[in-house]
Enzyme design. Structure first.
Site, PDB file in Angstrom:
ATOM      1  CB  SER A 114      10.735  -6.844  32.670  1.00 19.68           C
ATOM      2  OG  SER A 114       9.993  -7.620  33.581  1.00 19.68           O
ATOM      3  CE  LYS A 145       6.190  -7.593  31.611  1.00 23.85           C
ATOM      4  NZ  LYS A 145       7.588  -7.135  31.486  1.00 23.85           N
TER       5      LYS A 145
END
Length: 620
Positions: A473, A516
């Site tokens: 990611s 996040k």
């Protein structure tokens, strides 16, 4: 005079060229600014998209009830179909392998579903042991109150020992007395067990299998060294078996008994429901009401549902997918009931905030390290070769993951084209992270269209990271940091990035998006929002958004921004202010190519004079 000036300028090539270049530069800069503005607005996410859209279901929330509905059939059609097949099965081994959790809430729900297929007529199974001294005889079943006579039914256990399952033979002085187990009480019906029970006790499974295959129950001594003091006739047995477990447990069962696994039926207890229309939402709400009723709780009020759906979307990771887990739903309902006189939105909000506070100690301490500058994260200014990546931290024993920014840096220098992954070199990078790095490098080399080795070497690292890093990611952030270092173009530190890339520069979805974004927002908000901070993430992740209300309000007020992109080309202008590629004008790609050309020419001039003739081939 004007005409003469124009004429003079026409006959002065140098001056004319300079004027044209200045005009072209202004036009190109204006075009790039307009392009960047278009990307800024076209990829920006509005605040309405940050949470599931529950407004369209308000009429359902106000009128939902359990009247004339079958919530189980609506949300678990595969389960009911498999149980129906099991009930009508007459040949083979009567076994259903069911992928589900093994706790009592799930097993009770499965037992309720199996109860639907029990016959209406009353039938007796088993028999009646008559003990007379040393003689034990078996009589036909006549009285349901006798210990070895059963009417079938559905029985379950999440864990069971041999004596509990098979019963035992008690001896009191000179008297022998057989005692029943769960197997005898379930005789003629359905028995539901957790498969891990049998994996941990293989002999239990071997005996149970033999009983079902032979259609009778044989008595054995609990002490292998001593036989039974008397002979006890076998008991007729008719049983349907359901074994529940997760995929790993079912795979282990397959290895333990391949033959039975091949004969068994298979189905799943569905963990979630995809919401496509109002009927799906109604079914999910009714299923939730069923859990409230079974827990002895009042019916939720209308304002309870939107907040529950937002929390449910966080749990599943998808705005259009809601959980069916009985245990999870009951927990939300029960905790809400503890925080208010009724089950409403305000009580659920208080319950969620209290839970987050209870479980947030470790996340708060980690964020304090950033705010106290013990972990260096920039949220203002611009830096070459440095970018804010986003990570999800999952700590063993901690109930929930949390997100936090990670400073990713890249340095380049003249070299042989080697890309050094410091995490991998230090044995802190996992295989998936290494794969993402290689894909990122392949994209960049293909875009540069080099006929020879890249004359730069690069080194990428997660700064102040002392534990293992895995996942791809961060590959988008790493690629942007690498391009920034190669082009010597600074990156805006007010923007954080998450996403993986493929070899064509397409940005792919990642996990943990809500955590996040909230992790970076928390740092920016604690330092004071500037109105220019935000997060870049994959457009394909937009359906996974279910952010907390603080982030939603900040985005609504224009103090924080979210951009959903589909390719690397869309991320770079947001981060650097310059397009990745442009046919005639300054771009990051042309800047990198120009640096490569200059370095090659410099190396050629430094070659010994007998080798300088090679320059002719390089330029031909």
């Amino acid at each position: 005079m004007q005409q003469g000036k124009t004429c003079c300028s026409r006959h002065n090539p140098g001056r004319n060229s300079a004027v044209i270049n200045r005009v072209d530069s202004c036009i190109i800069a204006l075009f790039l600014n307009q392009t960047n503005a278009n990307i800024l607005t076209s990829t920006q996410i509005t605040w309405q998209a940050l949470q599931p859209d529950s407004d369209r279901y308000q009429s359902i929330f106000s009128n939902v009830s359990l009247e004339d509905c079958d919530s189980l059939a609506a949300v678990q059609p595969r389960l009911l179909n498999a149980l129906a097949h099991l009930h009508h099965q007459t040949l083979g081994f009567p076994l259903l392998l069911l992928r589900s959790q093994e706790n009592s809430d799930y097993l009770a729900c499965i037992a309720d579903a199996a109860q639907r297929f029990q016959p209406d007529e009353i039938a007796l199974y088993g028999g009646d042991y008559h003990v007379m001294g040393d003689n034990v005889s078996l009589l036909a079943p006549t009285d349901i109150n006798r210990p070895f006579t059963s009417q079938g039914g559905v029985h379950f256990a999440d864990w069971i020992e041999a004596e509990q399952l098979f019963g035992c033979v008690r001896q009191y002085k000179d008297r022998v007395q057989p005692e029943p187990g769960l197997l005898h009480r379930a005789n003629g019906g359905t028995l539901i067990l957790a498969v891990n029970t049998l994996l941990a006790q293989p002999l239990l499974w071997l005996r149970l299998r033999k009983c079902i295959e032979q259609g009778r129950f044989d008595w054995y001594s609990q002490d292998e060294r001593q036989p039974l003091p008397v002979a006890i006739p076998s008991l007729p047995l008719q049983l349907r078996l359901v074994l529940c477990g997760d995929r790993d447990a079912l795979a282990a069962f397959q290895e333990m008994d391949v033959e039975v696994h091949e004969m068994a039926l298979y189905s799943e207890f569905e963990e979630s429901l995809q919401i496509l229309d109002e009927d799906d939402m109604t079914s999910w709400c009714q299923w939730t009401l069923t859990q409230a009723e079974q827990a002895g709780l009042a019916q939720p009020e209308a304002d309870f549902w939107p907040l529950l759906i937002a929390e449910a979307a966080r749990m599943t990771g998808d705005q259009d997918t809601l959980p069916l887990c009985p245990r999870w739903l009951r927990r939300q309902l029960q905790e809400t009931a503890l925080h208010g006189d009724s089950i409403n939105g305000e009580a659920l909000k208080e319950a969620l905030e209290a839970r987050q506070w209870r479980e947030g100690f470790l996340a708060d301490r980690m964020r304090d390290e950033i705010l106290l500058n013990q972990i260096m994260i920039e949220t203002e200014g611009e830096v070459v070769g440095q970018i804010n990546g986003l990570s999800v931290v999952e700590f063993p024993g901690h109930p929930r993951p949390w997100g936090e920014p990670s400073r990713i840096t890249c340095v380049v220098h003249p070299g042989d084209g080697e890309f050094t992954d410091v995490e991998r070199k230090a044995e802190l990078g996992g295989n998936i992270h290494a794969k993402g790095m290689m894909i990122m490098q392949a994209y960049l080399i293909a875009e540069l269209e080099l006929e020879q080795q890249l004359p730069f070497s690069a080194s990428l690292v997660f700064e102040q990271s002392y534990s293992e890093v895995d996942g791809d990611s961060a590959s988008l952030a790493e690629l942007c940091a690498l391009i920034s270092a190669l082009a010597n173009q600074p990156v805006n530190q007010q923007i954080a990035v998450t996403g993986s890339v493929d070899q064509f520069g397409n940005v792919q979805p990642v996990g943990g998006l809500n955590e996040k974004i909230e992790g970076f927002f928390h740092i920016c908000n604690s330092r004071e929002l500037t109105g220019k901070q935000g997060v870049i993430f994959p457009a394909s992740n937009a359906r996974h958004l279910s952010l907390n209300q603080d982030v939603v309000e900040a985005v609504k007020a224009g103090q924080f921004h979210l951009w959903a992109i589909e390719s690397v080309d869309e991320a770079l202008p947001l981060l650097t202010g310059i397009a990745w590629q442009y046919e005639s004008g300054e771009s990051l790609l042309s800047t990198i190519q120009e640096r490569i050309t200059q370095l090659n020419q410099q190396e050629a001039r430094l070659r010994p004079w007998p080798l300088r003739w090679l320059n002719w081939f390089n330029h031909s």
